[in-house]
Scaffold this active site. Structure first.
Site, PDB file in Angstrom:
ATOM      1  N   ASN A   9       0.852  -1.190   0.000  1.00 56.21           N
ATOM      2  CA  ASN A   9       0.000   0.000   0.000  1.00 56.21           C
ATOM      3  C   ASN A   9       0.890   1.242   0.000  1.00 56.21           C
ATOM      4  O   ASN A   9       1.461   1.606   1.031  1.00 56.21           O
ATOM      5  CB  ASN A   9      -0.910  -0.024   1.235  1.00 56.21           C
ATOM      6  CG  ASN A   9      -1.761   1.230   1.349  1.00 56.21           C
ATOM      7  OD1 ASN A   9      -1.974   1.941   0.375  1.00 56.21           O
ATOM      8  ND2 ASN A   9      -2.257   1.486   2.549  1.00 56.21           N
ATOM      9  N   LYS A  11      -0.010   4.278  -0.220  1.00 51.06           N
ATOM     10  CA  LYS A  11      -0.681   5.435   0.359  1.00 51.06           C
ATOM     11  C   LYS A  11      -0.515   6.632  -0.594  1.00 51.06           C
ATOM     12  O   LYS A  11      -0.541   6.456  -1.802  1.00 51.06           O
ATOM     13  CB  LYS A  11      -0.176   5.699   1.784  1.00 51.06           C
ATOM     14  CG  LYS A  11      -0.298   4.456   2.679  1.00 51.06           C
ATOM     15  CD  LYS A  11       0.005   4.719   4.118  1.00 51.06           C
ATOM     16  CE  LYS A  11      -0.158   3.436   4.933  1.00 51.06           C
ATOM     17  NZ  LYS A  11       0.024   3.666   6.377  1.00 51.06           N
ATOM     18  N   HIS A  94      -9.544   0.693   5.656  1.00 50.20           N
ATOM     19  CA  HIS A  94      -8.211   0.974   6.193  1.00 50.20           C
ATOM     20  C   HIS A  94      -8.333   1.970   7.345  1.00 50.20           C
ATOM     21  O   HIS A  94      -9.180   2.870   7.332  1.00 50.20           O
ATOM     22  CB  HIS A  94      -7.309   1.543   5.095  1.00 50.20           C
ATOM     23  CG  HIS A  94      -5.867   1.619   5.498  1.00 50.20           C
ATOM     24  ND1 HIS A  94      -5.375   2.640   6.278  1.00 50.20           N
ATOM     25  CD2 HIS A  94      -4.814   0.803   5.231  1.00 50.20           C
ATOM     26  CE1 HIS A  94      -4.080   2.447   6.483  1.00 50.20           C
ATOM     27  NE2 HIS A  94      -3.718   1.338   5.855  1.00 50.20           N
ATOM     28  N   GLU A  96      -6.749   4.497   8.220  1.00 49.53           N
ATOM     29  CA  GLU A  96      -6.651   5.915   7.870  1.00 49.53           C
ATOM     30  C   GLU A  96      -7.939   6.416   7.227  1.00 49.53           C
ATOM     31  O   GLU A  96      -8.325   7.574   7.414  1.00 49.53           O
ATOM     32  CB  GLU A  96      -5.450   6.138   6.953  1.00 49.53           C
ATOM     33  CG  GLU A  96      -4.140   5.954   7.679  1.00 49.53           C
ATOM     34  CD  GLU A  96      -2.955   5.678   6.785  1.00 49.53           C
ATOM     35  OE1 GLU A  96      -1.854   5.462   7.331  1.00 49.53           O
ATOM     36  OE2 GLU A  96      -3.114   5.668   5.543  1.00 49.53           O
ATOM     37  N   GLU A 166      -4.633  -4.878  11.041  1.00 46.33           N
ATOM     38  CA  GLU A 166      -3.660  -3.799  11.189  1.00 46.33           C
ATOM     39  C   GLU A 166      -3.831  -3.137  12.553  1.00 46.33           C
ATOM     40  O   GLU A 166      -4.711  -2.292  12.723  1.00 46.33           O
ATOM     41  CB  GLU A 166      -3.801  -2.772  10.055  1.00 46.33           C
ATOM     42  CG  GLU A 166      -5.237  -2.367   9.709  1.00 46.33           C
ATOM     43  CD  GLU A 166      -5.293  -1.068   8.941  1.00 46.33           C
ATOM     44  OE1 GLU A 166      -4.260  -0.612   8.438  1.00 46.33           O
ATOM     45  OE2 GLU A 166      -6.380  -0.484   8.870  1.00 46.33           O
ATOM     46  N   GLY A 172       3.186   3.034  11.194  1.00 47.74           N
ATOM     47  CA  GLY A 172       3.965   4.255  11.059  1.00 47.74           C
ATOM     48  C   GLY A 172       4.581   4.751  12.349  1.00 47.74           C
ATOM     49  O   GLY A 172       5.113   5.868  12.401  1.00 47.74           O
ATOM     50  N   SER A 211       3.315  -2.580  10.200  1.00 50.35           N
ATOM     51  CA  SER A 211       4.757  -2.304  10.061  1.00 50.35           C
ATOM     52  C   SER A 211       5.581  -3.574   9.833  1.00 50.35           C
ATOM     53  O   SER A 211       6.594  -3.791  10.503  1.00 50.35           O
ATOM     54  CB  SER A 211       5.293  -1.533  11.280  1.00 50.35           C
ATOM     55  OG  SER A 211       4.698  -0.257  11.364  1.00 50.35           O
TER      56      SER A 211
END
Length: 249
Positions: A9, A11, A94, A96, A166, A172, A211
């Site tokens: 991904n 992003k 996701h 985000e 996730e 991140g 990660s």
């Protein structure tokens, strides 16, 4: 036997040059034929990626989709449009998208249904925040996110979903769930799926999306219920992403 899937991904990162770099590298790479690999670039790069990845093992994915078929939705993209560019996988839910764009469980379900209606594969993302983990609510939160979608899908649709766990606190931040922590959640998800259909639960692919890097990929992928990875930062570096793919093969 479940076929591993490594999905990158990007992003809101990348460039035409990076698309070409991945196409060239994976055109020469020797990867196991018993695994799937996908790149999910930003939407403007889909056409270039479709061409660059044509003679490689890379499949194409998209990072989001609008659940509507068409209409006055400025800036949005439908599942049928993605299908025209050879997209195979589409992220839904996701973390985000949930946090930054306020996509709730019902919005995630609608997107999953739209993706499935076009014969594409939704990668359903589920996960807990640090506060929810500290409150020991990980399984409750994660399994509720799974059930919101799976309760509505029919038996045939469920078989075509990929789930990516996730842990939001590990995205991140440089923090990663231990292999044992990740495996425990994946096992809980698979047990939850068995309540719908044991055969489906045994074949549906579960990815780890917190990660994963070249340094920890092999240990994570060795866990019995982890069938691949949803890769963020490491998917922007050809050598790192290739090393992760080789760990899965």
């Amino acid at each position: 036997m479940r076929v591993p899937l490594i999905a990158g991904n990007w992003k809101m990162n990348g460039s035409l040059a990076l698309v070409e770099q991945f196409g060239q590298a994976f055109g020469k790479a020797a990867l196991s034929s018993s695994m799937d690999v996908a790149i999910l670039p930003p939407l403007p790069y889909l056409a270039a990626a479709q061409t660059a990845f044509e003679k490689t093992p890379l499949r194409l994915g998209a990072q989001t989709v609008n659940p509507e078929l068409s209409g006055a939705y400025t800036g949005e993209v439908s599942a049928s449009m993605l299908a025209e560019f050879g997209v195979h996988y589409v992220l839904v839910g996701h973390s985000e998208r949930r946090s930054l764009y306020h996509e709730d469980d019902s919005a995630v379900l609608a997107r999953a249904q739209a993706v499935l209606s076009e014969g594409l594969t939704p990668i359903l993302c589920v996960g807990e925040t640090l506060a929810e983990r500290d409150e020991e609510r990980t399984e409750t939160v994660v399994l509720n996110q799974v059930k919101t979608v799976f309760d509505t899908l029919d038996a045939q649709q469920r078989q075509h979903v990929v789930i990516a766990y996730e842990p939001v606190w590990a995205i991140g931040t440089g923090r990663t769930a231990t292999p044992e922590q990740a495996q425990a959640v994946h096992a809980a998800i698979r047990d939850c799926l068995a309540d719908y259909d044991e055969q489906m639960a045994s074949t549906l692919r579960l990815l780890y999306g917190g990660s994963m890097k070249r340094e920890n990929a092999a240990e994570l992928l060795a866990q019995p219920d982890i069938d691949g990875g949803l890769i963020g930062g490491a998917s922007l570096k050809v050598d790192d992403f290739l090393a992760i793919c080789q760990s899965a093969g």
